[in-house]
Write a protein that holds these residues in place. Structure first.
Motif, PDB file in Angstrom:
ATOM      1  N   VAL A  87      46.499  40.116  49.008  1.00  0.00           N
ATOM      2  CA  VAL A  87      47.532  39.229  48.467  1.00  0.00           C
ATOM      3  C   VAL A  87      46.949  38.457  47.300  1.00  0.00           C
ATOM      4  O   VAL A  87      45.735  38.306  47.159  1.00  0.00           O
ATOM      5  CB  VAL A  87      48.065  38.238  49.525  1.00  0.00           C
ATOM      6  CG1 VAL A  87      48.795  38.970  50.627  1.00  0.00           C
ATOM      7  CG2 VAL A  87      46.921  37.405  50.111  1.00  0.00           C
ATOM      8  N   GLY A  88      47.835  37.964  46.440  1.00  0.00           N
ATOM      9  CA  GLY A  88      47.399  37.173  45.303  1.00  0.00           C
ATOM     10  C   GLY A  88      48.405  36.092  45.006  1.00  0.00           C
ATOM     11  O   GLY A  88      49.366  35.879  45.745  1.00  0.00           O
ATOM     12  N   GLY A  89      48.202  35.409  43.880  1.00  0.00           N
ATOM     13  CA  GLY A  89      49.146  34.365  43.475  1.00  0.00           C
ATOM     14  C   GLY A  89      49.222  33.252  44.502  1.00  0.00           C
ATOM     15  O   GLY A  89      48.226  32.826  45.070  1.00  0.00           O
ATOM     16  N   GLU A  90      50.440  32.807  44.783  1.00  0.00           N
ATOM     17  CA  GLU A  90      50.618  31.694  45.713  1.00  0.00           C
ATOM     18  C   GLU A  90      50.271  32.082  47.139  1.00  0.00           C
ATOM     19  O   GLU A  90      49.942  31.237  47.949  1.00  0.00           O
ATOM     20  CB  GLU A  90      52.070  31.217  45.642  1.00  0.00           C
ATOM     21  CG  GLU A  90      52.462  30.637  44.289  1.00  0.00           C
ATOM     22  CD  GLU A  90      53.896  30.165  44.271  1.00  0.00           C
ATOM     23  OE1 GLU A  90      54.571  30.314  45.314  1.00  0.00           O
ATOM     24  OE2 GLU A  90      54.336  29.635  43.244  1.00  0.00           O
ATOM     25  N   GLY A  91      50.358  33.380  47.473  1.00  0.00           N
ATOM     26  CA  GLY A  91      50.059  33.809  48.834  1.00  0.00           C
ATOM     27  C   GLY A  91      48.596  34.047  49.094  1.00  0.00           C
ATOM     28  O   GLY A  91      48.185  34.273  50.223  1.00  0.00           O
ATOM     29  N   GLU A 115      50.369  43.479  26.461  1.00  0.00           N
ATOM     30  CA  GLU A 115      49.574  42.522  27.224  1.00  0.00           C
ATOM     31  C   GLU A 115      49.990  42.615  28.683  1.00  0.00           C
ATOM     32  O   GLU A 115      51.092  43.078  28.999  1.00  0.00           O
ATOM     33  CB  GLU A 115      49.786  41.099  26.708  1.00  0.00           C
ATOM     34  CG  GLU A 115      51.221  40.620  26.755  1.00  0.00           C
ATOM     35  CD  GLU A 115      51.378  39.221  26.189  1.00  0.00           C
ATOM     36  OE1 GLU A 115      50.371  38.657  25.745  1.00  0.00           O
ATOM     37  OE2 GLU A 115      52.501  38.699  26.220  1.00  0.00           O
ATOM     38  N   PRO A 116      49.121  42.203  29.602  1.00  0.00           N
ATOM     39  CA  PRO A 116      49.485  42.231  31.021  1.00  0.00           C
ATOM     40  C   PRO A 116      50.705  41.355  31.279  1.00  0.00           C
ATOM     41  O   PRO A 116      50.901  40.335  30.622  1.00  0.00           O
ATOM     42  CB  PRO A 116      48.237  41.672  31.717  1.00  0.00           C
ATOM     43  CG  PRO A 116      47.122  41.888  30.752  1.00  0.00           C
ATOM     44  CD  PRO A 116      47.729  41.744  29.389  1.00  0.00           C
ATOM     45  N   THR A 117      51.521  41.782  32.241  1.00  0.00           N
ATOM     46  CA  THR A 117      52.733  41.021  32.559  1.00  0.00           C
ATOM     47  C   THR A 117      52.864  40.852  34.065  1.00  0.00           C
ATOM     48  O   THR A 117      52.522  41.747  34.833  1.00  0.00           O
ATOM     49  CB  THR A 117      53.987  41.716  32.005  1.00  0.00           C
ATOM     50  OG1 THR A 117      55.146  40.982  32.413  1.00  0.00           O
ATOM     51  CG2 THR A 117      54.111  43.146  32.519  1.00  0.00           C
ATOM     52  N   ALA A 118      53.372  39.694  34.467  1.00  0.00           N
ATOM     53  CA  ALA A 118      53.629  39.420  35.881  1.00  0.00           C
ATOM     54  C   ALA A 118      55.096  39.622  36.228  1.00  0.00           C
ATOM     55  O   ALA A 118      55.522  39.307  37.335  1.00  0.00           O
ATOM     56  CB  ALA A 118      53.197  37.990  36.226  1.00  0.00           C
ATOM     57  N   SER A 119      55.872  40.162  35.296  1.00  0.00           N
ATOM     58  CA  SER A 119      57.294  40.418  35.527  1.00  0.00           C
ATOM     59  C   SER A 119      57.470  41.793  36.158  1.00  0.00           C
ATOM     60  O   SER A 119      57.159  42.812  35.527  1.00  0.00           O
ATOM     61  CB  SER A 119      58.071  40.342  34.207  1.00  0.00           C
ATOM     62  OG  SER A 119      59.375  40.878  34.360  1.00  0.00           O
ATOM     63  N   SER A 120      57.975  41.828  37.384  1.00  0.00           N
ATOM     64  CA  SER A 120      58.180  43.110  38.051  1.00  0.00           C
ATOM     65  C   SER A 120      59.215  43.950  37.314  1.00  0.00           C
ATOM     66  O   SER A 120      59.112  45.183  37.264  1.00  0.00           O
ATOM     67  CB  SER A 120      58.608  42.889  39.505  1.00  0.00           C
ATOM     68  OG  SER A 120      59.827  42.174  39.572  1.00  0.00           O
ATOM     69  N   LEU A 121      60.208  43.297  36.719  1.00  0.00           N
ATOM     70  CA  LEU A 121      61.233  44.013  35.956  1.00  0.00           C
ATOM     71  C   LEU A 121      60.617  44.682  34.732  1.00  0.00           C
ATOM     72  O   LEU A 121      60.914  45.845  34.427  1.00  0.00           O
ATOM     73  CB  LEU A 121      62.339  43.056  35.525  1.00  0.00           C
ATOM     74  CG  LEU A 121      63.478  43.673  34.685  1.00  0.00           C
ATOM     75  CD1 LEU A 121      64.158  44.796  35.447  1.00  0.00           C
ATOM     76  CD2 LEU A 121      64.483  42.596  34.278  1.00  0.00           C
ATOM     77  N   LYS A 122      59.746  43.970  34.034  1.00  0.00           N
ATOM     78  CA  LYS A 122      59.091  44.527  32.854  1.00  0.00           C
ATOM     79  C   LYS A 122      58.189  45.698  33.235  1.00  0.00           C
ATOM     80  O   LYS A 122      58.187  46.739  32.555  1.00  0.00           O
ATOM     81  CB  LYS A 122      58.272  43.434  32.149  1.00  0.00           C
ATOM     82  CG  LYS A 122      57.556  43.907  30.895  1.00  0.00           C
ATOM     83  CD  LYS A 122      58.505  44.353  29.816  1.00  0.00           C
ATOM     84  CE  LYS A 122      57.765  44.701  28.539  1.00  0.00           C
ATOM     85  NZ  LYS A 122      58.671  45.193  27.471  1.00  0.00           N
ATOM     86  N   ALA A 134      53.001  40.752  42.643  1.00  0.00           N
ATOM     87  CA  ALA A 134      52.678  39.670  43.582  1.00  0.00           C
ATOM     88  C   ALA A 134      51.183  39.400  43.601  1.00  0.00           C
ATOM     89  O   ALA A 134      50.742  38.293  43.932  1.00  0.00           O
ATOM     90  CB  ALA A 134      53.169  40.029  44.991  1.00  0.00           C
ATOM     91  N   LEU A 135      50.384  40.407  43.240  1.00  0.00           N
ATOM     92  CA  LEU A 135      48.936  40.224  43.183  1.00  0.00           C
ATOM     93  C   LEU A 135      48.507  39.508  41.915  1.00  0.00           C
ATOM     94  O   LEU A 135      47.593  38.685  41.925  1.00  0.00           O
ATOM     95  CB  LEU A 135      48.232  41.590  43.253  1.00  0.00           C
ATOM     96  CG  LEU A 135      48.387  42.371  44.543  1.00  0.00           C
ATOM     97  CD1 LEU A 135      47.795  43.770  44.398  1.00  0.00           C
ATOM     98  CD2 LEU A 135      47.722  41.636  45.701  1.00  0.00           C
ATOM     99  N   PRO A 137      38.904  39.197  41.446  1.00  0.00           N
ATOM    100  CA  PRO A 137      39.188  40.542  41.926  1.00  0.00           C
ATOM    101  C   PRO A 137      40.072  41.341  40.966  1.00  0.00           C
ATOM    102  O   PRO A 137      40.900  40.782  40.272  1.00  0.00           O
ATOM    103  CB  PRO A 137      39.915  40.286  43.246  1.00  0.00           C
ATOM    104  CG  PRO A 137      40.626  38.990  43.031  1.00  0.00           C
ATOM    105  CD  PRO A 137      39.698  38.172  42.180  1.00  0.00           C
ATOM    106  N   CYS A 138      39.862  42.670  40.981  1.00  0.00           N
ATOM    107  CA  CYS A 138      40.612  43.564  40.111  1.00  0.00           C
ATOM    108  C   CYS A 138      41.072  44.774  40.914  1.00  0.00           C
ATOM    109  O   CYS A 138      40.319  45.302  41.745  1.00  0.00           O
ATOM    110  CB  CYS A 138      39.743  44.035  38.940  1.00  0.00           C
ATOM    111  SG  CYS A 138      39.015  42.682  37.967  1.00  0.00           S
ATOM    112  N   LEU A 139      42.289  45.198  40.669  1.00  0.00           N
ATOM    113  CA  LEU A 139      42.859  46.350  41.370  1.00  0.00           C
ATOM    114  C   LEU A 139      43.164  47.441  40.358  1.00  0.00           C
ATOM    115  O   LEU A 139      43.909  47.237  39.405  1.00  0.00           O
ATOM    116  CB  LEU A 139      44.143  45.958  42.102  1.00  0.00           C
ATOM    117  CG  LEU A 139      44.875  47.105  42.820  1.00  0.00           C
ATOM    118  CD1 LEU A 139      44.044  47.611  43.997  1.00  0.00           C
ATOM    119  CD2 LEU A 139      46.247  46.650  43.307  1.00  0.00           C
ATOM    120  N   LEU A 140      42.575  48.617  40.564  1.00  0.00           N
ATOM    121  CA  LEU A 140      42.817  49.772  39.718  1.00  0.00           C
ATOM    122  C   LEU A 140      43.697  50.765  40.470  1.00  0.00           C
ATOM    123  O   LEU A 140      43.301  51.281  41.515  1.00  0.00           O
ATOM    124  CB  LEU A 140      41.497  50.448  39.330  1.00  0.00           C
ATOM    125  CG  LEU A 140      41.594  51.777  38.584  1.00  0.00           C
ATOM    126  CD1 LEU A 140      42.275  51.576  37.230  1.00  0.00           C
ATOM    127  CD2 LEU A 140      40.213  52.396  38.399  1.00  0.00           C
TER     128      LEU A 140
END
Length: 261
Positions: free
Chosen positions: A66-70, A125-132, A107-108, A196-199
């Motif tokens: 999990v990431g972000g607020e969680g 650039e990296p985006t946190a928008s799931s729609l994008k 969410a991560l 942490p990084c997720l590939l």
């Protein structure tokens, strides 16, 4: 997900650095929802059995991804699509499958998408928008990405069971994999400055065990690292860089029967 301890480092006159890296802990990602377990809070390390090359490995702990607020921290997420080692249908299938998981990825943390072509595609650039992210993956799925390069090698291998020909085909595959490994190393190194990084890796070609494809004697006689050894080394380097790697399962990957003398 990987704890490393660097050993003695030595710099040569050319400026190259060699280092001994002791891997103390390796993280393995598993989707328990697919096993019918929606909560992992009641799972214990003793409930799991992890093997590597037939050897049982100790499970030290289970941690939700999990990431972000969680979670405690945000992840850097890279979706890496190898458009040379992957067939066009595999690229499309993987992009559509990932499009259904964009909420879980964002969410991560922020998500970056890179297609290693030709043609090459990268997000601005990296985006946190799931729609994008979903729109980007749809664009990848609908684009002309993918190649039959590896599939052609495997098909030719299956159609011509000659040891000399198998050695030549292994050399072709090794060249392909080494070229893709260089790109993967460059792109992953610049994107994981702070774990942490997720590939999320989309590729038909990273097979560490090629004994089901090529005869063992052909692999043993190959001059230099063969593709399976390159894939294994790439995995170790990615772990040392701080990456947790998730492969996207693609049906009908490039396969061929083993050529026997």
């Amino acid at each position: 997900m990987v704890a490393v301890q660097a050993g003695a480092q030595e710099a040569s006159q050319e400026g190259a650095i060699s280092a001994v890296v002791d891997v103390l802990e390796v993280g393995v990602v598993s989707d328990f929802e697919s096993l019918g377990r929606r909560e992992i809070g009641d799972l214990q390390a003793s409930d799991l059995l992890v093997t590597e090359d037939g050897k049982v490995r100790d499970v030290t702990r289970i941690t939700p991804l999990v990431g972000g607020e969680g979670g405690d921290e945000n992840w850097s997420v890279l979706v890496f699509v190898d458009a040379v080692l992957s067939r066009p249908g595999a690229v499309r299938q993987a992009a559509l499958a990932l499009g259904d998981s964009t909420r879980r990825l964002t969410a991560l943390g922020a998500v970056d998408v890179f297609v290693a072509g030709p043609p090459t595609f990268r997000t601005d650039e990296p985006t946190a928008s799931s729609l994008k992210v979903s729109e980007i993956l749809t664009q990848v799925a609908e684009g002309k990405y993918g190649s039959e390069s590896l599939s052609e090698v495997r098909r030719e291998l299956g159609e011509a069971p000659d040891p000399a020909h198998a050695r030549a085909l292994l050399a072709r595959e090794a060249k392909l994999v080494r070229q893709r490994a260089d790109i993967l190393m460059v792109e992953s190194a610049r994107r994981c400055l702070l774990p942490p990084c997720l590939l999320v890796l989309v590729s038909d070609g990273w097979w560490s065990d090629l004994s089901t494809v090529y005869p063992q004697e052909v692999l043993d006689e190959f001059e230099g690292p063969h593709p399976g050894e390159v894939a294994a080394e790439v995995g170790r380097v990615l772990a040392a860089l701080g990456w947790t790697v998730v492969g996207v399962p693609v049906e009908g990957g490039a396969r061929a029967r083993v050529v026997q003398e």
